[in-house]
Write an enzyme that holds these catalytic residues in place. Sequence first.
Site, PDB file in Angstrom:
ATOM      1  N   GLY A   5       1.001  -1.165  -0.029  1.00 52.89           N
ATOM      2  CA  GLY A   5       0.094  -0.121  -0.084  1.00 52.89           C
ATOM      3  C   GLY A   5       0.865   1.307   0.056  1.00 52.89           C
ATOM      4  O   GLY A   5       1.960   1.249   0.742  1.00 52.89           O
ATOM      5  N   ARG A  66       1.139  -5.473  -5.183  1.00 55.06           N
ATOM      6  CA  ARG A  66       1.187  -6.380  -4.133  1.00 55.06           C
ATOM      7  C   ARG A  66       1.328  -7.664  -5.228  1.00 55.06           C
ATOM      8  O   ARG A  66       0.147  -8.296  -5.490  1.00 55.06           O
ATOM      9  CB  ARG A  66       0.030  -6.513  -3.276  1.00 55.06           C
ATOM     10  N   SER A  67       2.461  -8.314  -5.396  1.00 49.52           N
ATOM     11  CA  SER A  67       3.025  -9.268  -6.399  1.00 49.52           C
ATOM     12  C   SER A  67       2.803 -10.897  -5.731  1.00 49.52           C
ATOM     13  O   SER A  67       3.467 -10.820  -4.492  1.00 49.52           O
ATOM     14  CB  SER A  67       4.319  -9.076  -6.829  1.00 49.52           C
ATOM     15  N   ASP A  97       5.156  -4.769   6.397  1.00 48.73           N
ATOM     16  CA  ASP A  97       5.776  -6.137   7.046  1.00 48.73           C
ATOM     17  C   ASP A  97       5.614  -7.288   5.784  1.00 48.73           C
ATOM     18  O   ASP A  97       6.493  -8.000   5.849  1.00 48.73           O
ATOM     19  CB  ASP A  97       5.371  -6.398   8.174  1.00 48.73           C
ATOM     20  N   THR A 120       3.294   2.765   5.965  1.00 43.68           N
ATOM     21  CA  THR A 120       1.704   2.281   5.753  1.00 43.68           C
ATOM     22  C   THR A 120       1.097   3.158   6.567  1.00 43.68           C
ATOM     23  O   THR A 120       1.290   3.619   7.754  1.00 43.68           O
ATOM     24  CB  THR A 120       1.612   0.725   6.242  1.00 43.68           C
ATOM     25  N   ASP A 122      -1.319   2.734   8.113  1.00 48.68           N
ATOM     26  CA  ASP A 122      -2.289   1.870   9.025  1.00 48.68           C
ATOM     27  C   ASP A 122      -1.409   2.028  10.645  1.00 48.68           C
ATOM     28  O   ASP A 122      -1.778   1.956  11.564  1.00 48.68           O
ATOM     29  CB  ASP A 122      -2.262   0.493   8.629  1.00 48.68           C
ATOM     30  N   ASP A 124       0.830  -0.173  11.691  1.00 48.78           N
ATOM     31  CA  ASP A 124       0.547  -1.105  12.586  1.00 48.78           C
ATOM     32  C   ASP A 124       1.833  -2.257  12.230  1.00 48.78           C
ATOM     33  O   ASP A 124       1.522  -3.418  12.429  1.00 48.78           O
ATOM     34  CB  ASP A 124      -0.626  -2.125  11.864  1.00 48.78           C
ATOM     35  N   ARG A 149     -18.031  18.340  10.403  1.00 49.74           N
ATOM     36  CA  ARG A 149     -18.728  18.936  11.679  1.00 49.74           C
ATOM     37  C   ARG A 149     -19.321  20.174  11.241  1.00 49.74           C
ATOM     38  O   ARG A 149     -20.462  20.198  11.868  1.00 49.74           O
ATOM     39  CB  ARG A 149     -17.278  19.172  12.475  1.00 49.74           C
ATOM     40  N   ARG A 157     -27.426  17.025  12.846  1.00 49.43           N
ATOM     41  CA  ARG A 157     -27.312  15.228  12.339  1.00 49.43           C
ATOM     42  C   ARG A 157     -26.226  14.611  13.077  1.00 49.43           C
ATOM     43  O   ARG A 157     -25.318  15.252  13.542  1.00 49.43           O
ATOM     44  CB  ARG A 157     -26.815  15.329  10.834  1.00 49.43           C
ATOM     45  N   ARG A 166      -7.184  -1.048   8.089  1.00 52.67           N
ATOM     46  CA  ARG A 166      -7.007  -2.546   8.057  1.00 52.67           C
ATOM     47  C   ARG A 166      -7.572  -3.036   9.493  1.00 52.67           C
ATOM     48  O   ARG A 166      -8.935  -2.968   9.813  1.00 52.67           O
ATOM     49  CB  ARG A 166      -5.726  -3.300   7.500  1.00 52.67           C
ATOM     50  N   HIS A 244     -10.054   5.943   0.126  1.00 55.91           N
ATOM     51  CA  HIS A 244      -8.542   6.231  -0.297  1.00 55.91           C
ATOM     52  C   HIS A 244      -8.141   7.498  -0.563  1.00 55.91           C
ATOM     53  O   HIS A 244      -6.906   7.824  -0.348  1.00 55.91           O
ATOM     54  CB  HIS A 244      -8.371   5.588  -1.644  1.00 55.91           C
ATOM     55  N   GLN A 246      -7.498   8.930   2.317  1.00 59.04           N
ATOM     56  CA  GLN A 246      -6.586   8.954   3.436  1.00 59.04           C
ATOM     57  C   GLN A 246      -5.309   8.711   2.921  1.00 59.04           C
ATOM     58  O   GLN A 246      -4.213   8.962   3.613  1.00 59.04           O
ATOM     59  CB  GLN A 246      -7.200   7.947   4.316  1.00 59.04           C
ATOM     60  N   ARG A 247      -5.081   7.929   1.548  1.00 57.11           N
ATOM     61  CA  ARG A 247      -3.780   7.387   1.242  1.00 57.11           C
ATOM     62  C   ARG A 247      -2.986   8.429   0.533  1.00 57.11           C
ATOM     63  O   ARG A 247      -1.956   8.418   0.270  1.00 57.11           O
ATOM     64  CB  ARG A 247      -3.940   6.190   0.594  1.00 57.11           C
TER      65      ARG A 247
HETATM   66  O1  F6P Z   1      -2.867  -1.071   4.166  1.00 58.50           O
HETATM   67  C1  F6P Z   1      -3.257   0.264   3.574  1.00 58.50           C
HETATM   68  C2  F6P Z   1      -4.480   0.179   3.401  1.00 58.50           C
HETATM   69  O2  F6P Z   1      -4.930   1.367   3.131  1.00 58.50           O
HETATM   70  C3  F6P Z   1      -5.767   0.004   4.347  1.00 58.50           C
HETATM   71  O3  F6P Z   1      -5.750   0.699   5.453  1.00 58.50           O
HETATM   72  C4  F6P Z   1      -6.701  -0.655   3.704  1.00 58.50           C
HETATM   73  O4  F6P Z   1      -7.480  -1.664   4.343  1.00 58.50           O
HETATM   74  C5  F6P Z   1      -5.963  -1.403   2.403  1.00 58.50           C
HETATM   75  O5  F6P Z   1      -4.690  -0.568   2.634  1.00 58.50           O
HETATM   76  C6  F6P Z   1      -6.872  -0.894   1.403  1.00 58.50           C
HETATM   77  O6  F6P Z   1      -6.336  -1.630   0.172  1.00 58.50           O
HETATM   78  P1  F6P Z   1      -6.597  -1.577  -1.232  1.00 58.50           P
HETATM   79  O7  F6P Z   1      -5.820  -0.316  -1.740  1.00 58.50           O
HETATM   80  O8  F6P Z   1      -5.884  -2.503  -2.098  1.00 58.50           O
HETATM   81  O9  F6P Z   1      -8.097  -1.243  -1.499  1.00 58.50           O
END
Ligand code: F6P
Length: 314
Positions: A5, A66-67, A97, A120, A122, A124, A149, A157, A166, A244, A246-247
């Site tokens: 990721g 992710r191979s 990891d 990552t 996450d 984690d 907010r 609401r 994850r 996404h 967030q990424r």
């Molecule tokens: O590991 C990062 C992450 O964004 C997780 O928070 C989420 O569950 C997962 O990857 C989503 O994966 P993909 O981008 O393959 O949908």
Amino acid sequence: MTSGGDSAGMNPAVKCAVDYSRSKGLKPYVVYDGLRGLIDDLIEEAVPSIVSGILHRGGTMLGSSRSKRFFELQYREIAYQNLQKRGINKLIVIGGDGSFGALNQFYNDFGVPFAGIPATIDNDIPGTDYCLGVDTALNMIRSSIDSIRDTAHSFSRAFVIETMGRHCGYLAMVSALATGAEICLVPEMDYDLEAIGERLRKERENGRRYFLAIVAEGTNMGEYMTRWFSDTLDMDTRLTILGHVQRGGSPTVHDRIMAYKFAVAAVDSLLEGQTNNIMVYQDGSFARKPIHEVTDGKHQVDPDIVKLCRPLCH
Ligand code: F6P
């Protein structure tokens, strides 16, 4: 190479690893598209122009994957040949990891040393308090929740907001604290919906107009909580899955500086002859850990954060 990721901070880490290793007289290469690129020979010498103008960009300019093929020996053999023909004898992998485990298998097969940089959103990965990209992700989440907010207040609401992570509730917990949410549900903590209902009912009686509930994706409680608000508190409720968004985003200053420090540590680790270490940030300083301490370890969210969040799930 970047793998798994993507997260903000990968680009500054790549740039710094390239610039720093060149300053040490090494000849760096980049691998595109992560483990897939090792197999498919997507490898190029990292001349300065390749890494210029990338450090402020989100995601990874090198691409990632992710191979599944990398877990088969025949493909790892191809990857090894691709490195051999260029004289590449060390690897830096920026990822999670799963990617570290894959590179460790590669090290066991062919003896190519590697250094891992944890990245990552996450947060984690066992053994490190910080993974690249977390600060940027938290700022994206914070900004989204602040916006929610505003409209929650206007319409009186309830909003249920699902964060990524994850199986880990770190992003949800820190965001709930930083945005003053009333509820936080994460896999790490038991929750008591009856007690929460009582608490919020009292708040409404005291004039509270709106509520924010942050739920970690690992709880799978987003839709349930949305119905729960309508049924229990008779409130108009909306669910926002941040997803996404967030990424992505330009890495924060913190992620850029952390990226530099991780990258320098990784190059130094390889120059000192370490073979399969992961760079970690623990208790305020950088260190290296043997891969098995990371892959065999169990990640735990900072107990102080958990403690601060406890009132939000009761
Ligand atoms: O590991 C990062 C992450 O964004 C997780 O928070 C989420 O569950 C997962 O990857 C989503 O994966 P993909 O981008 O393959 O949908």
